[in-house]
Design a protein around this motif. Sequence first.
Motif, PDB file in Angstrom:
ATOM      1  N   ARG A  17      43.743  48.669  52.090  1.00 45.81           N
ATOM      2  CA  ARG A  17      42.503  48.029  51.899  1.00 45.81           C
ATOM      3  C   ARG A  17      42.989  46.526  51.426  1.00 45.81           C
ATOM      4  O   ARG A  17      42.086  45.455  51.455  1.00 45.81           O
ATOM      5  CB  ARG A  17      41.795  48.450  50.449  1.00 45.81           C
ATOM      6  N   GLY A  60      40.553  43.822  49.980  1.00 47.48           N
ATOM      7  CA  GLY A  60      40.711  44.562  48.872  1.00 47.48           C
ATOM      8  C   GLY A  60      39.570  45.549  48.683  1.00 47.48           C
ATOM      9  O   GLY A  60      39.504  46.424  47.774  1.00 47.48           O
ATOM     10  N   VAL A  61      38.624  45.720  49.671  1.00 47.55           N
ATOM     11  CA  VAL A  61      37.388  46.561  49.544  1.00 47.55           C
ATOM     12  C   VAL A  61      37.822  48.018  50.276  1.00 47.55           C
ATOM     13  O   VAL A  61      38.260  47.644  51.598  1.00 47.55           O
ATOM     14  CB  VAL A  61      36.318  46.157  50.023  1.00 47.55           C
ATOM     15  N   VAL A  62      37.843  49.094  49.902  1.00 45.73           N
ATOM     16  CA  VAL A  62      38.089  50.417  50.673  1.00 45.73           C
ATOM     17  C   VAL A  62      36.874  50.476  51.754  1.00 45.73           C
ATOM     18  O   VAL A  62      35.384  50.248  51.392  1.00 45.73           O
ATOM     19  CB  VAL A  62      38.100  51.535  49.706  1.00 45.73           C
ATOM     20  N   LEU A 116      30.749  50.890  43.345  1.00 43.47           N
ATOM     21  CA  LEU A 116      31.687  50.555  42.182  1.00 43.47           C
ATOM     22  C   LEU A 116      31.744  51.528  40.978  1.00 43.47           C
ATOM     23  O   LEU A 116      30.610  51.490  40.480  1.00 43.47           O
ATOM     24  CB  LEU A 116      31.588  48.946  41.808  1.00 43.47           C
ATOM     25  N   LEU A 194      36.993  44.575  38.590  1.00 48.42           N
ATOM     26  CA  LEU A 194      37.825  44.627  39.962  1.00 48.42           C
ATOM     27  C   LEU A 194      39.227  44.230  39.401  1.00 48.42           C
ATOM     28  O   LEU A 194      40.314  44.689  39.790  1.00 48.42           O
ATOM     29  CB  LEU A 194      37.188  43.618  41.104  1.00 48.42           C
ATOM     30  N   CYS A 198      39.295  48.779  38.924  1.00 43.41           N
ATOM     31  CA  CYS A 198      38.284  49.511  39.731  1.00 43.41           C
ATOM     32  C   CYS A 198      38.292  48.991  41.060  1.00 43.41           C
ATOM     33  O   CYS A 198      38.529  47.707  41.237  1.00 43.41           O
ATOM     34  CB  CYS A 198      36.934  49.278  38.905  1.00 43.41           C
ATOM     35  N   VAL A 199      37.861  49.847  41.948  1.00 42.37           N
ATOM     36  CA  VAL A 199      38.100  49.779  43.413  1.00 42.37           C
ATOM     37  C   VAL A 199      36.708  49.713  44.133  1.00 42.37           C
ATOM     38  O   VAL A 199      35.844  50.454  43.941  1.00 42.37           O
ATOM     39  CB  VAL A 199      38.951  50.606  44.139  1.00 42.37           C
ATOM     40  N   GLU A 201      34.252  50.139  47.274  1.00 45.94           N
ATOM     41  CA  GLU A 201      34.174  50.851  48.341  1.00 45.94           C
ATOM     42  C   GLU A 201      33.114  50.673  49.180  1.00 45.94           C
ATOM     43  O   GLU A 201      31.985  50.351  48.412  1.00 45.94           O
ATOM     44  CB  GLU A 201      34.145  52.233  47.981  1.00 45.94           C
TER      45      GLU A 201
END
Length: 256
Positions: A17, A60-62, A116, A194, A198-199, A201
């Motif tokens: 990511r 950085g985003v899935v 999120l 973030l 926390c990720v 998506e």
Amino acid sequence: MLGDKFRLRFEKAGVLRLLSHHDLMRVLERMLRRAGLPFKSTAGFHPGPRVVFAQSLPLGVVGRDEVVELELTEVRDSGAVLTGLNTQAPEGLRFTRAAVVPMRTTAMPRRIVYSLPLPAERAGEAATACAALLAQDAVWVERVRPSRKGLNVRRYLRSVAVRDNTLTLDLWVTTTGTARADELLRLLGVDDLLDAGCVLERTLVELRDEAAAPLDPTDIPPDGPADTRPADPSRAIPDQPVASTSVAVPGDLAAE
């Protein structure tokens, strides 16, 4: 199914990511060569594979269900294309579906959804902020590209809500733009999560030619460009990433 143009769905997760869109293009080209797939190339001094991403994924985003279209110089079976790519894919990149599409078809996004996970103690506050945001007639953000201005993104918000300690951003995508997830997280006061680990998506990229007819006839993307206004010169604007120019990305608009 046999064909020479394929629409692929894929997942980009884990440490991948953090791979930029430009670097993803380089990885994909190496995968195509190692898999022995006869891809078409672009013209110019730096030719590359003729691939089109429906919507580039923010760093950085899935991505759980991303879309890319690939053109080949020879007919291949969709199952063989899928197997060949997955055999060469690095950890974190997985192709889930491959379908043959007409050569003149282009994947155009209609709707995207982000999620999120929230700490339980932040969910109530975030839900209140979501309701307050949707109650506004105008939701203004500041943009620097292609020119500095204020943009009203309210029309792009299909739904912003918290359910089961998860924030969901359901956004329309149009030919003139969409809302940015990072901007909405700042407006909702949860962007600090973030940095806390926390990720974010992206769980859905819905395409125009794949969308089912809505039950509600008003549940459709807006028409026309968003309202704009001169930017506030006293307000600092965070840096905004620029999409790679090495590939045509019709859904990667200045308003994303």
